[in-house]
Design a protein around this motif. Structure first.
Motif, short mmCIF file in Angstrom:
data_model
loop_
_atom_site.label_atom_id
_atom_site.label_comp_id
_atom_site.label_asym_id
_atom_site.label_seq_id
_atom_site.Cartn_x
_atom_site.Cartn_y
_atom_site.Cartn_z
N THR A 99 0.83 -1.21 0.00
CA THR A 99 0.00 0.00 0.00
C THR A 99 0.86 1.25 0.00
O THR A 99 0.63 2.19 -0.78
N MET A 100 1.88 1.27 0.84
CA MET A 100 2.73 2.46 0.93
C MET A 100 3.64 2.59 -0.29
O MET A 100 3.86 3.70 -0.79
N ALA A 105 4.68 5.41 -5.42
CA ALA A 105 4.84 5.35 -6.88
C ALA A 105 3.79 6.21 -7.61
O ALA A 105 3.77 6.25 -8.83
N GLY A 106 2.92 6.87 -6.85
CA GLY A 106 1.93 7.76 -7.46
C GLY A 106 0.63 7.09 -7.84
O GLY A 106 -0.21 7.70 -8.50
N LYS A 107 0.43 5.86 -7.41
CA LYS A 107 -0.77 5.14 -7.83
C LYS A 107 -2.01 5.53 -7.06
O LYS A 107 -3.09 5.10 -7.38
N VAL A 165 -1.10 6.67 4.02
CA VAL A 165 -1.16 7.09 2.62
C VAL A 165 -1.00 8.61 2.52
O VAL A 165 -0.28 9.11 1.65
N GLN A 166 -1.66 9.34 3.41
CA GLN A 166 -1.54 10.80 3.40
C GLN A 166 -0.10 11.23 3.66
O GLN A 166 0.41 12.14 3.00
N LEU A 167 0.55 10.60 4.62
CA LEU A 167 1.95 10.94 4.92
C LEU A 167 2.84 10.69 3.70
O LEU A 167 3.66 11.54 3.33
N VAL A 168 2.69 9.52 3.09
CA VAL A 168 3.50 9.20 1.91
C VAL A 168 3.19 10.17 0.78
O VAL A 168 4.10 10.64 0.09
N SER A 169 1.92 10.50 0.61
CA SER A 169 1.52 11.45 -0.43
C SER A 169 2.14 12.83 -0.23
O SER A 169 2.32 13.58 -1.18
N HIS A 170 2.47 13.14 1.01
CA HIS A 170 3.09 14.43 1.33
C HIS A 170 4.61 14.33 1.46
O HIS A 170 5.25 15.22 2.01
N GLY A 171 5.18 13.22 0.98
CA GLY A 171 6.63 13.14 0.87
C GLY A 171 7.37 12.39 1.94
O GLY A 171 8.60 12.28 1.88
N VAL A 172 6.68 11.84 2.93
CA VAL A 172 7.37 11.05 3.96
C VAL A 172 7.77 9.71 3.34
O VAL A 172 7.04 9.13 2.55
N ASP A 173 8.95 9.23 3.70
CA ASP A 173 9.47 7.98 3.14
C ASP A 173 8.50 6.83 3.37
O ASP A 173 8.10 6.57 4.51
#
Length: 191
Positions: A99-100, A105-107, A165-173
């Motif tokens: 999921t992360m 990857a922008g999916k 998902v929100q964190l990853v979408s905002h650039g967190v590793d």
């Protein structure tokens, strides 16, 4: 009669519709929701503007088709990732990691781009029903952990995943987020 580029008219129509969906997705991701118009999508697909209405009655119908395609792709990729995973915590870990990674990857970008769409209530309901189908792999993973009967457990885990998902979408590793999500789900806030 226009030339068709497939063995049958039905296949040709399916190809044309798919081309419009792909073009709509590209315009949405590159230029945002407001840029998705019959004209821009048809230009991107290399079709006459009037072709749009042969496949979609409204812009809402196209947006829902884009969302459905993205949801189906996401679901297929998650299922592929879970293939062969050991039921239980290993399967949960793979689900979280996938999921992360897919978000990184922008999916998940289609969901964000469509979040401001003011869809008609009936189209929004259609979309929410399909979105709920995305919970099937999570419910299966949780059932292997003995938690499938708890609707609140599914909702809470989905909430934690959504926050990740929100964190990853905002650039967190994505790897760090996956570690935190897994730890939070399996051990809570304290060890």
């Amino acid at each position: 009669m226009p030339k068709i580029s497939a063995p049958t008219v039905a296949e040709h129509r399916a190809m044309q519709r798919a081309a419009l969906v792909r073009a709509g997705e590209a315009v949405l991701l590159e230029s945002g929701l407001a840029a998705v118009t019959p004209r821009s999508v048809c230009e991107r697909a290399g079709l006459a503007r009037s072709s749009f209405y042969d496949y979609f009655a409204t812009k809402d119908d196209l947006l829902v088709a884009i969302a459905i395609a993205a949801i189906e792709q996401w679901d297929a990729e998650i299922e592929q990732e879970l293939t062969g995973a050991e039921p239980g915590l290993g399967e949960l870990r793979r689900f979280i990691d996938a999921t992360m990674e897919m978000t990184a990857a922008g999916k998940h970008a289609i969901a964000g781009a469509l979040s401001d769409a003011n869809l008609s209530p009936s189209r929004l309901e259609d979309l929410m029903t399909l979105h709920d189908a995305l919970l099937r792999p999570l419910v299966r993973v949780l059932s292997h952990l003995g938690l499938s009967e708890s609707k609140s457990a599914v909702a809470l885990v989905q909430g934690i995943l959504g926050a990740g998902v929100q964190l990853v979408s905002h650039g967190v590793d994505h790897r760090a987020v996956a570690d935190d999500v897994y730890r939070l789900i399996t051990r809570g806030l304290t060890d």
